[in-house]
Enzyme design. Structure first.
Site, mmCIF file in Angstrom:
data_model
loop_
_atom_site.group_PDB
_atom_site.id
_atom_site.type_symbol
_atom_site.label_atom_id
_atom_site.label_comp_id
_atom_site.label_asym_id
_atom_site.label_seq_id
_atom_site.Cartn_x
_atom_site.Cartn_y
_atom_site.Cartn_z
ATOM 1 N N ARG A 299 36.230 96.611 70.249
ATOM 2 C CA ARG A 299 34.773 96.519 70.091
ATOM 3 C C ARG A 299 34.046 96.408 71.420
ATOM 4 N NH1 ARG A 299 34.024 90.889 66.740
ATOM 5 N NH2 ARG A 299 31.989 90.661 67.690
ATOM 6 N N ASP B 239 34.363 93.224 63.504
ATOM 7 C CA ASP B 239 35.816 93.276 63.633
ATOM 8 C C ASP B 239 36.438 94.267 62.668
ATOM 9 O OD1 ASP B 239 36.615 91.590 65.761
ATOM 10 O OD2 ASP B 239 35.889 89.881 64.611
ATOM 11 N N CYS C 95 27.942 89.919 57.252
ATOM 12 C CA CYS C 95 27.370 89.167 58.379
ATOM 13 C C CYS C 95 27.620 89.875 59.715
ATOM 14 C CB CYS C 95 27.906 87.744 58.419
ATOM 15 S SG CYS C 95 29.679 87.659 58.635
ATOM 16 N N GLU D 268 37.360 90.801 57.604
ATOM 17 C CA GLU D 268 37.193 91.520 58.875
ATOM 18 C C GLU D 268 38.492 92.148 59.355
ATOM 19 O OE1 GLU D 268 35.487 88.856 61.757
ATOM 20 O OE2 GLU D 268 36.804 87.203 61.219
ATOM 21 N N ARG E 293 28.130 80.469 63.740
ATOM 22 C CA ARG E 293 29.298 80.725 64.597
ATOM 23 C C ARG E 293 29.613 79.417 65.322
ATOM 24 N NH1 ARG E 293 26.918 86.329 65.311
ATOM 25 N NH2 ARG E 293 28.624 87.781 64.957
ATOM 26 N N HIS F 226 24.331 85.354 80.320
ATOM 27 C CA HIS F 226 23.264 84.363 80.282
ATOM 28 C C HIS F 226 21.971 84.933 80.839
ATOM 29 C CE1 HIS F 226 25.976 80.656 79.775
ATOM 30 N NE2 HIS F 226 25.486 81.085 78.649
#
Ligand code: PEP
Ligand code: MG
Length: 844
Positions: free
Chosen positions: A728, A718, A765, A694, A563, A456
């Site tokens: 990842r 992915d 994407c 993916e 998402r 954040h």
């Protein structure tokens, strides 16, 4: 020294024993509260496991503590998350303060009601006072209520709270902690476990504080940090051995990797090689300014409280005041991203398990401040220790909100820092609150030891346009205030003694970058059409309405990936149908009927835990219950989401996309659910249904999937990790886990061929679509849509306009034959240098 007394703990229920490690709740499985047993009950009356006094019974009746001889305390917690039932299904048979006999009935519960309404019926019996025990029965199998279960080693009562007998107590040499985060949950657990093996009473000291070294929670409340100096003291028959062995254990880092005998502390100002400190980019940009170290002074927390009622009131006041403060911050937030963060903090304050841990400690006589700090810190340490990047970042939020409440409980005012102009802030870690409150007229950027690129704090820095680096070595904390530094966030570097040439080069690069961005922005509304007239759609990856609106102003032609799991990431309860439906509808309305909206169904699991979808811990979450697998295991969840998405039908060109699809049966099952829900809503037309490619299995079977879908969208993030077998999020594999690897490109190529053979379109994407270096390659492979990160829409559109499609096709064929990602990147750089006006199009 008194002789230890064995005491028996009897089964409070009939049922099946289960190892604590397998309890799907980290607060218990990690033994933060204490060690103990778990019973899956077959009886429905909880009985006293020892004779003693009911020292606490929760008003909701789901948990009770009995204090027996010699201070032994046993907490019993019926079911998981049962605090949410607010007393329904439980009947309390005893009151606080009541003397109970072993085997006496304490709480009755309605097992059928709990089975339907709680997460689990698993009941925990935890020795919170920390006495070691041995089993009197096999550790798994069936037990009968009242059957002796454990033999506990309790100390004889001592009236002296101080170290027993000054002359008997031995004290170790000072020990400097080498653990990077001090004695957090794991090393503390190892240390407490080792201390429990000694009959001697053992204490751990830090400055003037000392705590029982046999208690994990007590050790964590010492809040030790890297390089803190501690001592061990012990009194009793084996005190000498305890001091020797426990000191060695501390010196060796208590089994923690990366810890060990303290290395020599580098003085950055004296070492030539340390004039550049490296971390990772949290927010792009660069700045030249002077160091300002931020360190919050410790808060004066006393351990013992007044009466539990007084402390409960104090905690309630602190929480209420903090909630009000957060509401003010939300109301005055600079944008939605900032407001959402404070909303998430408000949600954290309402978390039942956090409050429950604090209440348990208050009921044991601790002060509100102590109890709250222990509850937030132990949960934050747990989050950090679970090895999950997102959870570790939530730990920073928890620490932040924990500190806010602590200050309110202690009535400590927030510190106002007098900042010089041109400040580059340096901190162990900045909290989201601190970041949101930064005076951007004076602060040019910041650099921290902790934090992550997706934290954040990083989001806030980007929102405020402040360059920031995180993950720097701790030496950065040794820099003197006023030191001149150059923060090159793009490269993740902090230059400690920058020469004039470096500063000037950086300024020149920035000007060039700004010129390019202005050019791209000015043309953002134009179509993404190659020089030879081939049009490709450039859409946005979004996670909110505000991002969708921003995407449209930057020339986005639709949403290629919503998402959906990010819409409610920090919630601990599921959003209602109406709430979900209104979010999807608002996004769809913003796009309008002529643009695509691709909503990806919940992609939870792996690196994306969702608080309101509890999941069992998995040793390999990326290969576990992720994405569509999890949703098909809980079809109700998927049905509800489908219903909410379908409520937006007609407002935009609605597409639904399933993540992590591996098998055709998953697609068929999901389609069936979607059709049933659409039918129930009386919808004449189904939205388009597609899958993400993916998983290599799906890419390899693309020709079999294609007839059953309306479109494919390739998730290269992915697809790369699964094709290359590289996590990842793995820091050491980050440079190799590269989507430009020819193996990944070949899977993209075959997916496009299979889709086009069946007249279906293919998007990309994953992050590869947002790299302008990859744009000609993806065009050449025949991809129809690029769904990219919002700020990069103008750059990607500009990159499409720079090239000829025919050239791109030849380029794609060439790179498919290469052997490494680096060779592919090099070929693309050469192509760009030869064909593109590099004064305006640079690699992002
Ligand atoms: C991907 O895997 O490339 C993708 C777009 O999905 P996510 O990054 O959300 O897993
Ligand atoms: Mg993915």
């Amino acid at each position: 020294m008194a002789t230890p007394q064995p005491l028996q703990l009897h089964a409070p229920l009939s049922g099946v024993l289960m190892p604590l490690d397998q309890v799907p709740d980290p607060v218990f499985s990690s033994r933060v509260i204490g060690d103990g047993v778990c019973i899956d009950p077959t009886s429905s009356t909880l009985c006293a496991p020892v004779a003693g006094v009911v020292s606490n019974v929760q008003a909701s009746g789901h948990a009770i503590t009995v204090t027996g001889e010699n201070g032994l305390q046993v907490l019993m917690h019926i079911g998981l998350d049962t605090v949410n039932l607010a007393g329904k299904g439980f009947t309390r048979l005893v009151e606080e303060g009541e003397q109970v006999d072993v085997g006496q009935s304490l709480i009755e519960f309605d097992a059928d009601f709990l089975a339907l309404n709680a997460r689990s019926l698993l009941t925990l019996i935890v020795v919170v006072s920390g006495e070691p025990f041995t089993w009197l029965v096999a550790e798994t199998g069936v037990v009968e209520s009242g059957q002796p279960l454990l033999s506990l080693q309790t100390d004889a009562p001592t009236t002296d709270e101080s170290l027993p007998g000054e002359g008997e107590a031995l004290l170790s040499q000072p020990i400097t902690l080498s653990n990077p985060n001090g004695l957090h949950a794991r090393p503390a657990a190892v240390f407490a476990q080792a201390a429990k093996r000694f009959a001697a009473s053992v204490f751990l000291h830090k400055q003037h504080e000392r705590v029982n070294a046999k208690s994990l929670v007590a050790i964590m409340t010492l809040q030790t940090a890297h390089r803190d100096v501690v001592h061990v003291s012990a009194a009793g028959a084996d005190a000498e051995a305890a001091i020797e062995i426990l000191s060695e254990l501390l010196i060796s880092g208590c089994g923690e990797a990366g810890a060990g005998p303290a290395p020599m502390v580098l003085n950055v100002t004296e070492t030539q090689s340390s004039t550049v400190l490296r971390g990772v980019c949290a927010s792009a940009g660069s700045a030249f300014g002077q160091v300002v170290q931020i360190a919050e002074p410790p808060l004066p927390v006393t351990e013992l409280g007044a009466t539990p009622q007084v402390e409960r009131d104090d905690l309630a006041r602190g929480l209420a005041e903090a909630l009000t403060q957060l509401q003010q911050l939300r109301d005055n937030a600079l944008g939605e991203a900032q407001a959402d963060i404070f909303k998430a903090h408000q949600e954290l304050l309402e978390d039942p398990s956090l409050l429950e841990v604090a209440q348990v400690l208050i009921n044991e006589g601790k002060s509100a401040a102590f109890a709250w700090r222990a509850a937030t810190e132990s949960t934050a340490s747990l989050f950090k220790s679970l090895g999950n990047a997102l959870l570790a970042e939530r730990a920073a939020d928890l620490a932040d909100v924990g500190q806010r409440v602590l200050k309110r409980i202690l009535r400590v005012e927030d510190r106002v820092l007098a900042l010089p102009d041109g400040a580059i802030l340096i901190a162990e870690q900045l909290t989201p609150s601190q970041t949101a409150g930064l005076d951007t007229r004076k602060v040019l950027g910041f650099a921290t030891v902790g934090g992550g690129a997706t934290s954040h704090v990083a989001i806030l820095a980007r929102a405020a346009g402040l360059p920031a680096i995180c993950g720097l070595p701790p030496q950065v904390l040794d820099l003197a205030d006023g030191t001149q530094v150059l923060l090159d966030a793009d490269k993740g570097e902090l230059h400690l003694a920058p020469d004039l040439a470096t500063i000037e080069q950086l300024q020149a690069d920035r000007q060039q970058q700004q010129k390019r961005q202005q050019h791209e922005l000015a043309n953002a509304a134009l179509a993404a059409c190659t020089r030879d007239g081939h049009r490709i759609e450039v859409t946005a990856n979004v996670a909110s309405l505000s991002e969708t609106e921003q995407a449209l102003t930057l020339g986005g032609e639709g949403v290629g990936l919503l998402r959906s799991e990010f819409l409610y990431l920090d919630r601990n309860h599921a959003p209602s149908h109406d709430e979900q439906a209104s979010t999807y509808s608002a996004i769809a309305r913003a796009l309008g009927p002529a643009r695509n909206l691709v909503v990806r169904t919940l992609d939870v699991g792996g690196d994306k835990p969702l608080a309101y979808v509890p999941m069992a811990a998995e040793s390999n979450p990326f290969l576990g219950m992720r994405g569509i697998r999890l949703c098909l295991e809980r079809p109700q969840l998927l049905r509800e989401q489908f219903r909410a998405i379908l409520a937006s039908a007609g407002l935009s060109r609605l597409h639904i996309m399933l993540p992590m699809v591996t098998q055709l049966s998953e697609l068929r099952f999901a389609r069936q659910l979607l059709e049933e829900e659409a039918l129930a809503l009386g919808l004449a037309e189904l939205p388009k249904l597609g899958i993400m490619i993916e998983v290599p299995a799906a890419a390899l079977l693309a020709d079999l999937f294609a007839p059953h879908v309306d479109f494919f969208s390739i998730g290269t993030n992915d697809l790369t990790q699964y094709t290359l077998a590289m996590d990842r999020d793995h820091p050491r594999l980050a440079s190799q886990a590269d989507s430009f690897h020819p193996s990944v490109l070949r899977l993209i190529a075959s997916t496009v061929t299979a889709a086009h053979a069946h007249g279906k379109w293919v998007g990309v994407c994953g992050a590869l679509a947002s790299e302008t270096l990859a744009t000609p390659l993806l065009l050449g492979l025949g991809v129809d849509e690029l769904s990219v990160s919002v700020p990069l829409i103008p750059a990607v559109k500009a990159a499409v306009r720079e090239v000829n499609r025919v050239d791109c096709q030849a380029l794609a064929q060439q790179v498919l034959g290469l052997e490494s990602a680096e060779q592919v990147r090099e070929a693309l750089r050469v192509y760009r240098a030869a064909t593109v006006d590099t004064s305006l199009v640079l690699e992002n």
